[in-house]
Write a protein that holds these residues in place. Sequence first.
Motif, PDB file in Angstrom:
ATOM      1  N   LEU A  31     -32.525  30.887 -52.765  1.00 33.79           N
ATOM      2  CA  LEU A  31     -32.597  29.789 -53.511  1.00 33.79           C
ATOM      3  C   LEU A  31     -33.878  29.300 -54.295  1.00 33.79           C
ATOM      4  N   PHE A  32     -34.963  29.503 -53.614  1.00 36.54           N
ATOM      5  CA  PHE A  32     -36.338  29.460 -53.809  1.00 36.54           C
ATOM      6  C   PHE A  32     -36.713  30.201 -55.123  1.00 36.54           C
ATOM      7  N   HIS A  33     -36.312  31.464 -55.120  1.00 37.45           N
ATOM      8  CA  HIS A  33     -36.777  32.391 -56.139  1.00 37.45           C
ATOM      9  C   HIS A  33     -35.849  31.842 -57.624  1.00 37.45           C
ATOM     10  N   ARG A  34     -34.557  31.375 -57.413  1.00 38.64           N
ATOM     11  CA  ARG A  34     -33.843  30.969 -58.483  1.00 38.64           C
ATOM     12  C   ARG A  34     -34.600  29.714 -59.024  1.00 38.64           C
ATOM     13  N   PHE A  35     -34.849  28.869 -58.226  1.00 33.20           N
ATOM     14  CA  PHE A  35     -35.827  27.766 -58.596  1.00 33.20           C
ATOM     15  C   PHE A  35     -37.008  28.020 -59.436  1.00 33.20           C
ATOM     16  N   VAL A  36     -37.855  28.935 -58.830  1.00 37.50           N
ATOM     17  CA  VAL A  36     -39.133  29.459 -59.415  1.00 37.50           C
ATOM     18  C   VAL A  36     -38.764  29.912 -60.769  1.00 37.50           C
ATOM     19  N   ALA A  37     -37.768  30.748 -60.916  1.00 37.99           N
ATOM     20  CA  ALA A  37     -37.234  31.284 -62.198  1.00 37.99           C
ATOM     21  C   ALA A  37     -36.700  30.608 -63.051  1.00 37.99           C
ATOM     22  N   GLY A  38     -36.575  29.369 -62.928  1.00 44.45           N
ATOM     23  CA  GLY A  38     -36.001  28.236 -63.760  1.00 44.45           C
ATOM     24  C   GLY A  38     -34.559  28.159 -64.072  1.00 44.45           C
ATOM     25  N   GLN A  39     -33.781  28.697 -62.907  1.00 39.82           N
ATOM     26  CA  GLN A  39     -32.369  28.794 -63.282  1.00 39.82           C
ATOM     27  C   GLN A  39     -31.632  27.462 -62.652  1.00 39.82           C
ATOM     28  N   PHE A  40     -32.456  26.809 -61.846  1.00 38.91           N
ATOM     29  CA  PHE A  40     -31.904  25.251 -61.648  1.00 38.91           C
ATOM     30  C   PHE A  40     -33.061  24.413 -61.352  1.00 38.91           C
ATOM     31  N   ASP A  41     -32.853  23.071 -61.745  1.00 33.49           N
ATOM     32  CA  ASP A  41     -33.977  22.181 -61.900  1.00 33.49           C
ATOM     33  C   ASP A  41     -33.772  21.165 -60.697  1.00 33.49           C
ATOM     34  N   GLU A  42     -34.732  20.152 -60.792  1.00 35.78           N
ATOM     35  CA  GLU A  42     -35.118  19.101 -59.892  1.00 35.78           C
ATOM     36  C   GLU A  42     -33.770  18.205 -59.777  1.00 35.78           C
ATOM     37  N   SER A  43     -32.778  18.246 -60.730  1.00 43.03           N
ATOM     38  CA  SER A  43     -31.588  17.482 -60.700  1.00 43.03           C
ATOM     39  C   SER A  43     -30.725  17.883 -59.646  1.00 43.03           C
ATOM     40  N   SER A  44     -30.599  19.245 -59.305  1.00 46.55           N
ATOM     41  CA  SER A  44     -29.929  19.932 -58.293  1.00 46.55           C
ATOM     42  C   SER A  44     -30.396  19.449 -56.822  1.00 46.55           C
ATOM     43  N   ARG A  45     -29.430  19.683 -55.763  1.00 47.80           N
ATOM     44  CA  ARG A  45     -29.628  19.096 -54.438  1.00 47.80           C
ATOM     45  C   ARG A  45     -29.240  20.408 -53.649  1.00 47.80           C
ATOM     46  N   ILE A  46     -29.785  20.633 -52.295  1.00 52.68           N
ATOM     47  CA  ILE A  46     -29.474  21.423 -51.387  1.00 52.68           C
ATOM     48  C   ILE A  46     -29.449  20.620 -50.025  1.00 52.68           C
ATOM     49  N   LEU A  47     -28.257  20.452 -49.322  1.00 52.00           N
ATOM     50  CA  LEU A  47     -28.306  19.844 -48.278  1.00 52.00           C
ATOM     51  C   LEU A  47     -27.898  20.904 -47.024  1.00 52.00           C
ATOM     52  N   GLY A  48     -28.712  20.886 -46.273  1.00 57.58           N
ATOM     53  CA  GLY A  48     -28.728  21.696 -45.083  1.00 57.58           C
ATOM     54  C   GLY A  48     -27.853  21.002 -44.033  1.00 57.58           C
ATOM     55  N   VAL A  49     -26.728  21.721 -43.218  1.00 59.83           N
ATOM     56  CA  VAL A  49     -26.069  21.024 -42.141  1.00 59.83           C
ATOM     57  C   VAL A  49     -26.083  22.057 -40.963  1.00 59.83           C
ATOM     58  N   SER A  50     -25.969  21.614 -39.752  1.00 54.85           N
ATOM     59  CA  SER A  50     -26.051  22.202 -38.651  1.00 54.85           C
ATOM     60  C   SER A  50     -25.993  21.121 -37.301  1.00 54.85           C
ATOM     61  N   ARG A  51     -25.637  21.680 -36.319  1.00 58.98           N
ATOM     62  CA  ARG A  51     -25.442  20.817 -35.280  1.00 58.98           C
ATOM     63  C   ARG A  51     -26.875  20.031 -34.931  1.00 58.98           C
TER      64      ARG A  51
END
Length: 479
Positions: A31-51
């Motif tokens: 995900l970080f590499h795709r962000f750096v490549a400009g494939q998605f921007d700051e309007s996207s969000r990633i929510l981590g989930v676990s116990r």
Amino acid sequence: MVSRVIPVSAFDLVLFGATGDLARRKIWPGLFHRFVAGQFDESSRILGVSRSDLDRETFQARVAKAIEDPTADKAQVAKFLELVDYISIDATGERGWEALANAMRPDTVRAFYLSVAPNFFGPIARRLERNGIATPDSRIVVEKPFGHDLESAKVLNAELRECFQEHQIYRIDHYLGKETVQNLMALRFANSLFEPLWNSSQIDHVQITVAESLSVEGRGEYYDHSGAMRDMVQNHLMQLLCLTAMEPPSKFTPNAVRNEKLKVIEALEPVPMQDIARGQYRAFGEQGSYLDHSSNPNSTTESFIAMKVEVANWRWAGTPFYLRTGKCLRDRVSEIAVYFRNPPHMIFPGTETPQGNVLVIRLQPDEGMTLHTTIKDPGPGGMRLTEASLDMTFADSLKDAEKPQDAYERLIMDVIRGDQTLFMRGDEVESAWAWADPIIQGWTESGAKPQQYDVGSAGPEDALLLMHKDGRRWRPIGT
């Protein structure tokens, strides 16, 4: 150079199992590499989930460690981490689901990545639906193993389909995300050179090899319940076989491609026991044998398997496919080798019959393709024949292109785009298990034990005999 990166729409990606090993090794860096490549921007969000009960800052620190790279721009890392949030959820209970529902944004692509054990697929899917988190346009991604046999695969499919439509379900197989695997389709269907020759009248046989040099250390308990057949053949090698053997789809759309792959699986003949070689690695040094990593000192689980597979259709009748995969082999190699038939008549008297042309498609390492051809040996002394290779290593041939994406990078972005071409459909999975189950049942009922082979070898002797009885030889593993 003009960027070839195609941006995706803004999304909310919810990653279940966000603190797990796969997330740390593959998903967060991808995900970080795709962000750096400009494939998605700051309007996207990633929510981590676990116990785990973590606050946002602690979780972001873990993500920062996962994407740690001395060449990474610190400002880019900081921007990426701003997209990352965390919610503690009980996957089989009620804790945290309301918070997740409140965190989701309307009119935004929602993708739920289940990097968790298969027994959590159903409970998570039901809670996503019950809490109004899943929408008709949401996507759900599930990792392998997708079932242990046909019956369990049907149960998993049914659980997911209770809450999601088939077009929303993405069963991920990272092998399909490899650049060379996709180039196999381009090679066949975008060139007029090979496709007219891609049949049993011109191809003698095909070898598909996925060799690993690592042991099962740390995965012994899992491997004892899977073995090489369930872990590799039923999914990874099956997909490579399908892409090699499939008919040209009418168009390059997800269902058209997957329809043709399904036809290959349904055309597979049952494999008799004499066309199967199973092995288990042994060692006498520090690395240890398979049994040293198994909880069962009498385990008969195979760490290696080779088999001769027949595709019963007009294109491939009489052309066998030889599959092999194993642990602790001589080298780490994944390739498809297509052996063309010898010339029907040798016009050069006194010369040895050359080996037919071989097209080798390398998946790892050094992705690329090599075509082995026969030429005249330079110099005087008559017509002597020798072999020459036409090599295309992607890293050398495409120096100005963007660095090839990791398979997970490509597949995650395909999920966001809603492109299922490189993902397995439910009927594909079930058909693959329907073919594999009788094979596994056959050796289970026979009580046959796998043949031992040395660490660092090419596998057991039975695998060599499997080819020798047909007058053929395996390609060497590694150099």
